[in-house]
Write an enzyme that holds these catalytic residues in place. Sequence first.
Site, PDB file in Angstrom:
ATOM      1  CB  SER A 129      -6.576   0.846  13.342  1.00  0.00           C
ATOM      2  OG  SER A 129      -7.466   1.888  13.697  1.00  0.00           O
ATOM      3  N   GLY A 181       0.804  -1.217   0.000  1.00  0.00           N
ATOM      4  CA  GLY A 181       0.000   0.000   0.000  1.00  0.00           C
ATOM      5  C   GLY A 181       0.830   1.257   0.000  1.00  0.00           C
ATOM      6  CB  ALA A 182       4.316   1.866  -0.955  1.00  0.00           C
ATOM      7  CG  ASN A 183      -1.278   3.334  -3.620  1.00  0.00           C
ATOM      8  OD1 ASN A 183      -1.252   2.320  -2.925  1.00  0.00           O
ATOM      9  ND2 ASN A 183      -2.373   4.077  -3.775  1.00  0.00           N
ATOM     10  N   GLY A 186      -0.682   7.908   1.243  1.00  0.00           N
ATOM     11  CA  GLY A 186      -0.805   7.940   2.693  1.00  0.00           C
ATOM     12  C   GLY A 186       0.447   7.542   3.442  1.00  0.00           C
ATOM     13  CB  ILE A 187       0.957   6.068   6.824  1.00  0.00           C
ATOM     14  CG1 ILE A 187       0.184   4.761   6.773  1.00  0.00           C
ATOM     15  CG2 ILE A 187       0.150   7.144   7.527  1.00  0.00           C
ATOM     16  CD1 ILE A 187      -0.094   4.170   8.145  1.00  0.00           C
ATOM     17  N   GLY A 188       1.739   4.690   3.863  1.00  0.00           N
ATOM     18  CA  GLY A 188       2.567   3.722   3.151  1.00  0.00           C
ATOM     19  C   GLY A 188       3.578   4.407   2.259  1.00  0.00           C
ATOM     20  CE1 TYR A 203      -9.727  -0.492   9.056  1.00  0.00           C
ATOM     21  CE2 TYR A 203     -10.365   0.618  11.091  1.00  0.00           C
ATOM     22  CZ  TYR A 203      -9.444   0.395  10.074  1.00  0.00           C
ATOM     23  OH  TYR A 203      -8.239   1.062  10.090  1.00  0.00           O
TER      24      TYR A 203
END
Length: 311
Positions: free
Chosen positions: A151, A21-23, A25-27, A176
Amino acid sequence: MAGWNASDIPDQSGRTAVVTGANSGIGHVTARELARRGARVVLACRSEERGSRALTRLRSEVPGAEAEFRRLDLGDLGSVREFAASYESETQGGLDLLINNAGVMALPYRQTVDGFETQFGVNHLGHFALTGLLLPLLLRTPGARIVTVSSGMHAVANIDIDDLNSERSYRRWIAYGRSKTANLLFVHELARRLAAAGSDVVAAAAHPGYASTNLQAAAPRMEGRKAAERFIRIGNGLVAQSADAGALPTLFAATAPGVRPDSFTGPRILGWRGAPARSWRAGWTKDDVAAGRLWEASEGLTGVEYGELKG
């Protein structure tokens, strides 16, 4: 630990990190800051278009960065297996850092390619399978770490081991919270098994607090959950911090000296914002029996067995 920031990240030259998920936000921030400190980073993202854009952006932010994009869809176990197999066949050496960051939040009920409820399937099962498939590389790399992003919303709900796919009932925020509890139970059991095997690989968890990211922007309202709705409203108005700040607990868990197995790092101020610090976690996330049962169920559902880490 007070005041720790990205400038405190130790030199990462010669180390390799896979960040899911590095595309955005925090990633993306996590990948960028690791690259800035010299790491080779692999941006593991579902969308080829967004992943390629993120790679271009990272290279503009960190000139000379050693980085690449590889497609990974955590909602498709075939894609997870393909990613792991291609990475292992093409890499030289081991793997220093696996950052299990990607996630989805509060979606309407839907299923992954393999028939799992999407939040449980992506947030937990996809990362469970990925970690297991990459484990041989991690085990042969001195000082390797596995950081799984959970989270504070794990406190909304414990898992229901008899209804992991929410087939009996489905409430998106409860699902979630259960997926984030599953993340912490996974880290708890993984740390125990690594220790029993005599491995020095550190499995730890982190959370960003309340960070203003694409994940938060896309989240629906918490209908019928007044306390949680109030949490979101107050967070939006008063304490939401940037993705750069939200990534610090992950970066701390991944790089700071002395991080302990099964630790949970989050923002210092009420778990919402501020410098990385030890974070509160619900007691059920350290339940040995529940963690063991979830592990066994996850092996059965994914078909990925951690042969090197027998219980």
